[in-house]
Design a protein around this motif. Structure first.
Motif, PDB file in Angstrom:
ATOM      1  N   PRO A  83     -27.269   1.307  57.794  1.00 37.48           N
ATOM      2  CA  PRO A  83     -28.435   1.815  57.056  1.00 37.48           C
ATOM      3  C   PRO A  83     -28.851   0.845  55.955  1.00 37.48           C
ATOM      4  O   PRO A  83     -28.075  -0.004  55.513  1.00 37.48           O
ATOM      5  N   THR A  87     -29.637   3.159  50.128  1.00 36.18           N
ATOM      6  CA  THR A  87     -29.867   4.514  50.618  1.00 36.18           C
ATOM      7  C   THR A  87     -28.566   5.303  50.623  1.00 36.18           C
ATOM      8  O   THR A  87     -27.471   4.722  50.697  1.00 36.18           O
ATOM      9  N   PRO A  88     -28.651   6.640  50.573  1.00 38.13           N
ATOM     10  CA  PRO A  88     -27.427   7.454  50.668  1.00 38.13           C
ATOM     11  C   PRO A  88     -26.683   7.208  51.977  1.00 38.13           C
ATOM     12  O   PRO A  88     -25.450   7.252  52.007  1.00 38.13           O
ATOM     13  N   GLN A  89     -27.428   6.943  53.052  1.00 35.58           N
ATOM     14  CA  GLN A  89     -26.790   6.693  54.337  1.00 35.58           C
ATOM     15  C   GLN A  89     -25.946   5.422  54.304  1.00 35.58           C
ATOM     16  O   GLN A  89     -24.901   5.343  54.947  1.00 35.58           O
ATOM     17  N   ARG A  90     -26.411   4.416  53.528  1.00 38.57           N
ATOM     18  CA  ARG A  90     -25.632   3.183  53.422  1.00 38.57           C
ATOM     19  C   ARG A  90     -24.291   3.448  52.729  1.00 38.57           C
ATOM     20  O   ARG A  90     -23.246   2.928  53.137  1.00 38.57           O
TER      21      ARG A  90
END
Length: 210
Positions: A83, A87-90
């Motif tokens: 991601p 980002t939070p996904q990263r």
């Protein structure tokens, strides 16, 4: 070209899948039997005295070990396989990548060779590690989204999932107890670009590949 020293179906399979995802060509050297004294161990120890798989020899001769390190090296070249930064996904990607290596991997080390650590009670250690590993996979299942580990885009985490699903406690247990993880592995196993490497590592069968 990169050289991967490994054993089909072992931990080196994860690095092979990640390199294939990144379209990074490599040469594979099979060192099956490296974990016992013999010629294969001698071959591996010449480049990596710690005698681990995967061991990668990079284009400049540098030796790299540890699948998480391989993942980070790949991301330097193919950022799309994680991601976006910030980002939070990263952050979740980074957490789960290290979590897998730090928590799940040791259960294989101890369970596969329990006599090295507890000579008087190897079966007890093995059973405890397998039971604990199941709880780890169940926790991981609750963190995943689908259709891939972190949503709609394939990441390097998916390479771990599709390979590790073939290890103990095996696919039937995953299907019953970790349905998200099992479904993600199924989705990755169907990607055309990965068919060859998954077949060579016994992750899928010829019937599935066809």
């Amino acid at each position: 070209m990169l050289t991967v020293y490994g054993v089909p179906g072992w931990g080196s399979a994860i690095s092979e899948v990640m390199l294939t995802m990144a379209e990074m060509p490599y040469h594979f050297v099979d060192v099956e039997g490296f974990d016992s004294p013999g010629p294969q161990r001698d071959v591996l120890m010449q480049i990596n005295p710690l005698c681990q798989v995967p061991t990668l020899r990079l284009d400049d001769g540098t030796i790299m070990t540890e699948s998480a390190a391989v993942a980070l090296m790949i991301l330097d070249k193919q950022q799309k396989l994680a991601p976006a930064v910030g980002t939070p996904q990263r952050l979740l990607f980074q957490r789960l990548l290290i979590w897998l290596v730090a928590n799940v991997y040791p259960t294989f080390t101890y369970a596969d060779y329990p006599e090295r650590f507890v000579p008087d009670a190897p079966e007890q250690l093995q059973n405890a590690c397998i039971a604990y590993r199941k709880t780890l996979y169940q926790w991981l299942d609750r963190q995943l989204v689908g259709p891939y580990a972190l949503g709609d885009t394939v990441t390097l985490l998916d390479a771990y999932i599709v390979v590790m699903r073939t290890w103990g406690p095996r696919a039937a247990w995953f299907a019953e107890n970790t349905p998200r993880l099992s479904a993600i592995a199924d989705n990755i196993a169907q990607l055309p670009a990965l068919q060859k490497v998954l077949l060579e590592n016994n992750v899928i069968t010829a019937q599935i590949a066809n």
